[in-house]
Design a protein around this motif. Structure first.
Motif, mmCIF file in Angstrom:
data_model
loop_
_atom_site.group_PDB
_atom_site.id
_atom_site.type_symbol
_atom_site.label_atom_id
_atom_site.label_comp_id
_atom_site.label_asym_id
_atom_site.label_seq_id
_atom_site.Cartn_x
_atom_site.Cartn_y
_atom_site.Cartn_z
ATOM 1 N N VAL A 138 0.672 -1.208 -0.070
ATOM 2 C CA VAL A 138 -0.080 0.037 0.034
ATOM 3 C C VAL A 138 0.963 1.107 -0.108
ATOM 4 O O VAL A 138 1.870 1.383 0.611
ATOM 5 C CB VAL A 138 -0.932 -0.037 1.024
ATOM 6 N N VAL A 139 0.625 2.190 -1.038
ATOM 7 C CA VAL A 139 1.514 3.478 -0.851
ATOM 8 C C VAL A 139 1.202 4.094 0.098
ATOM 9 O O VAL A 139 0.362 4.527 0.768
ATOM 10 C CB VAL A 139 1.038 4.227 -2.307
ATOM 11 N N SER A 140 2.288 4.431 0.789
ATOM 12 C CA SER A 140 2.481 5.336 2.017
ATOM 13 C C SER A 140 2.580 6.756 1.894
ATOM 14 O O SER A 140 3.208 7.231 0.749
ATOM 15 C CB SER A 140 3.430 4.698 3.055
ATOM 16 N N ALA A 141 2.224 7.710 2.556
ATOM 17 C CA ALA A 141 2.564 8.938 2.517
ATOM 18 C C ALA A 141 4.001 9.422 3.030
ATOM 19 O O ALA A 141 4.586 8.673 4.042
ATOM 20 C CB ALA A 141 1.378 9.748 3.553
ATOM 21 N N MET A 142 4.479 10.656 2.584
ATOM 22 C CA MET A 142 5.793 10.748 2.859
ATOM 23 C C MET A 142 6.016 11.103 4.431
ATOM 24 O O MET A 142 7.162 10.977 4.823
ATOM 25 C CB MET A 142 6.220 12.145 2.100
ATOM 26 N N THR A 143 4.825 11.432 4.987
ATOM 27 C CA THR A 143 5.077 11.524 6.623
ATOM 28 C C THR A 143 5.554 10.336 7.253
ATOM 29 O O THR A 143 6.001 10.334 8.585
ATOM 30 C CB THR A 143 3.760 12.214 7.122
ATOM 31 N N ALA A 144 5.262 9.018 6.595
ATOM 32 C CA ALA A 144 5.515 7.926 7.214
ATOM 33 C C ALA A 144 7.038 7.500 6.862
ATOM 34 O O ALA A 144 7.552 6.436 7.543
ATOM 35 C CB ALA A 144 4.759 6.712 7.044
ATOM 36 N N LEU A 145 7.821 8.460 6.329
ATOM 37 C CA LEU A 145 9.265 8.222 5.922
ATOM 38 C C LEU A 145 9.931 7.552 6.943
ATOM 39 O O LEU A 145 10.848 6.630 6.859
ATOM 40 C CB LEU A 145 9.786 9.083 4.953
ATOM 41 N N PRO A 146 10.051 8.637 8.096
ATOM 42 C CA PRO A 146 11.135 8.195 9.254
ATOM 43 C C PRO A 146 10.892 6.908 9.769
ATOM 44 O O PRO A 146 11.975 6.238 9.919
ATOM 45 C CB PRO A 146 10.897 9.458 10.226
ATOM 46 N N ALA A 147 9.646 6.236 9.807
ATOM 47 C CA ALA A 147 9.471 4.894 10.616
ATOM 48 C C ALA A 147 9.671 3.986 9.255
ATOM 49 O O ALA A 147 10.376 3.068 9.759
ATOM 50 C CB ALA A 147 7.995 4.923 10.859
ATOM 51 N N LEU A 148 9.231 4.215 8.159
ATOM 52 C CA LEU A 148 9.465 3.105 7.124
ATOM 53 C C LEU A 148 11.245 2.974 7.017
ATOM 54 O O LEU A 148 11.478 1.961 6.326
ATOM 55 C CB LEU A 148 8.844 3.532 5.807
ATOM 56 N N ALA A 149 11.836 4.138 7.298
ATOM 57 C CA ALA A 149 13.409 4.054 6.699
ATOM 58 C C ALA A 149 14.123 3.915 8.009
ATOM 59 O O ALA A 149 15.219 4.280 8.099
ATOM 60 C CB ALA A 149 14.031 5.153 5.854
ATOM 61 N N ALA A 150 13.460 3.260 9.126
ATOM 62 C CA ALA A 150 13.995 3.270 10.433
ATOM 63 C C ALA A 150 15.259 2.322 10.247
ATOM 64 O O ALA A 150 16.420 2.431 11.076
ATOM 65 C CB ALA A 150 13.221 2.756 11.517
ATOM 66 N N ALA A 151 15.266 1.254 9.446
ATOM 67 C CA ALA A 151 16.496 0.349 9.469
ATOM 68 C C ALA A 151 17.677 1.076 8.850
ATOM 69 O O ALA A 151 17.457 1.802 7.798
ATOM 70 C CB ALA A 151 16.221 -0.928 8.652
ATOM 71 N N PRO A 152 18.798 1.029 9.484
ATOM 72 C CA PRO A 152 19.858 2.046 8.947
ATOM 73 C C PRO A 152 20.515 1.482 7.762
ATOM 74 O O PRO A 152 21.202 2.249 6.982
ATOM 75 C CB PRO A 152 20.969 1.652 9.991
ATOM 76 N N ASP A 153 20.160 0.167 7.124
ATOM 77 C CA ASP A 153 20.515 -0.190 5.896
ATOM 78 C C ASP A 153 19.571 -0.109 4.938
ATOM 79 O O ASP A 153 19.832 -0.906 3.634
ATOM 80 C CB ASP A 153 21.058 -1.814 5.926
ATOM 81 N N THR A 154 18.382 0.582 5.083
ATOM 82 C CA THR A 154 17.572 1.021 4.051
ATOM 83 C C THR A 154 18.068 1.642 2.714
ATOM 84 O O THR A 154 18.751 2.510 2.729
ATOM 85 C CB THR A 154 16.316 1.512 4.787
ATOM 86 N N LEU A 155 17.812 0.994 1.558
ATOM 87 C CA LEU A 155 18.293 1.713 0.187
ATOM 88 C C LEU A 155 17.020 2.408 -0.108
ATOM 89 O O LEU A 155 15.987 1.830 -0.270
ATOM 90 C CB LEU A 155 18.700 0.639 -0.690
ATOM 91 N N GLY A 156 17.244 3.855 -0.625
ATOM 92 C CA GLY A 156 16.314 4.217 -1.299
ATOM 93 C C GLY A 156 16.227 4.593 -2.792
ATOM 94 O O GLY A 156 17.406 4.713 -3.399
ATOM 95 N N VAL A 157 15.003 4.582 -3.290
ATOM 96 C CA VAL A 157 15.014 4.564 -4.900
ATOM 97 C C VAL A 157 14.111 5.793 -5.074
ATOM 98 O O VAL A 157 13.175 6.020 -4.731
ATOM 99 C CB VAL A 157 14.633 3.244 -5.563
ATOM 100 N N ILE A 158 14.624 6.847 -5.962
ATOM 101 C CA ILE A 158 13.747 7.819 -6.341
ATOM 102 C C ILE A 158 13.270 7.891 -7.776
ATOM 103 O O ILE A 158 14.349 7.806 -8.648
ATOM 104 C CB ILE A 158 14.719 9.374 -6.169
ATOM 105 N N THR A 159 11.954 8.018 -8.047
ATOM 106 C CA THR A 159 11.384 7.647 -9.300
ATOM 107 C C THR A 159 10.495 9.000 -9.717
ATOM 108 O O THR A 159 9.521 8.830 -10.112
ATOM 109 C CB THR A 159 10.754 6.486 -9.384
ATOM 110 N N THR A 160 10.832 10.287 -8.856
ATOM 111 C CA THR A 160 9.950 11.294 -9.176
ATOM 112 C C THR A 160 10.317 12.302 -10.247
ATOM 113 O O THR A 160 11.417 11.933 -10.858
ATOM 114 C CB THR A 160 10.108 12.079 -7.782
ATOM 115 N N PRO A 161 9.483 13.098 -10.452
ATOM 116 C CA PRO A 161 9.971 13.864 -11.526
ATOM 117 C C PRO A 161 11.137 14.774 -11.126
ATOM 118 O O PRO A 161 11.291 14.896 -9.963
ATOM 119 C CB PRO A 161 8.541 15.198 -11.786
ATOM 120 N N ALA A 162 11.976 15.349 -11.906
ATOM 121 C CA ALA A 162 13.297 16.004 -11.638
ATOM 122 C C ALA A 162 13.002 17.186 -10.454
ATOM 123 O O ALA A 162 13.820 17.294 -9.670
ATOM 124 C CB ALA A 162 13.977 16.725 -12.982
ATOM 125 N N HIS A 163 12.071 17.843 -10.840
ATOM 126 C CA HIS A 163 11.820 18.973 -9.881
ATOM 127 C C HIS A 163 11.669 18.688 -8.508
ATOM 128 O O HIS A 163 11.762 19.553 -7.640
ATOM 129 C CB HIS A 163 10.753 19.947 -10.347
#
Length: 225
Positions: A138-163
């Motif tokens: 389920v797609v989460s809101a950006m406000t949930a990012l700190p909790a979802l990225a809590a693991a120190p080894d999480t890899l992030g992928v950015i697929t947003t528009p350039a701006h």
């Protein structure tokens, strides 16, 4: 062939160019193993990956794998060594930010698990997208990012528009993500200690166009009547 610990690998300092070729070697070895191949040579790996055999031997020497004269490399053993060097002896959590067409396509990609990665979260800041099911998550809101990225080894992928990419990048870093794969057509500014890999399809196509143009401009060999 001697085994090399992750600490030893870091100490040796494998060149970036070698690291970039290791996944190709591992892919070739996995294919060989699937066909029942027990041992292979640098020449066979070279043919499978498009790399010169001397370069193959040099790359593998950084792992302590020198092969056995007359026998070559043990496919299973070498696969384990490369997987260890790449950190693929465990699963890495991955989160994708940006649920446009590209983000959804990546979320549906079936190679994450096989490559040693576990897709743990999908995120977007569009309220119309948040809450939607995509690829079993389920797609989460950006406000949930700190909790979802809590693991120190999480890899992030950015697929947003350039701006929007830099803002998302800053948010990922603030949440503790220090390894980012960027698909947005923009160069990200990051502090020391943060690794960013950029995937720019347009640039790759431009390079292909250049080589295609060069070939078309090459003088044609005269054909004898």
């Amino acid at each position: 062939m001697t085994e090399v610990s992750a600490t030893e690998i870091r100490r040796r300092g494998i060149p970036d160019a070698t690291v970039a070729r290791l996944p190709d070697y591992l892919r070739a070895l996995t294919s060989m193993s699937g066909r029942g191949v027990v041992s292979t040579s640098s020449e066979a790996l070279a043919a499978a990956t498009g790399v010169g055999s001397a370069m193959v031997r040099k790359d593998l020497s950084f792992l302590g794998s020198h092969g056995v004269r007359g026998v070559g490399y043990d496919v299973t053993h070498l696969s384990v060594e490369i997987a260890r060097a790449l950190g693929l002896t465990r699963d890495w959590p991955v989160l994708i930010v940006g649920m446009g067409n590209l983000g959804r396509a990546l979320a549906a990609y079936g190679g994450f698990a096989a490559g040693g990665f576990q897709l743990v979260a999908l995120m977007d800041r569009d309220p119309a997208v948040v809450g939607q099911p995509v690829a079993g998550l389920v797609v989460s809101a950006m406000t949930a990012l700190p909790a979802l990225a809590a693991a120190p080894d999480t890899l992030g992928v950015i697929t947003t528009p350039a701006h929007a990419a830099q803002e998302v990048c800053d948010a990922l870093i603030a949440a503790g993500v220090t390894s980012i794969l960027n698909f947005a057509a923009v160069t990200l500014n990051v502090p020391a200690g943060v690794d960013v890999r950029k995937v720019d399809v347009a640039t790759e196509l431009q390079i292909l166009a250049f080589h295609k143009q060069q070939r078309s401009r090459a003088p044609q060999l005269a054909v004898a009547p």
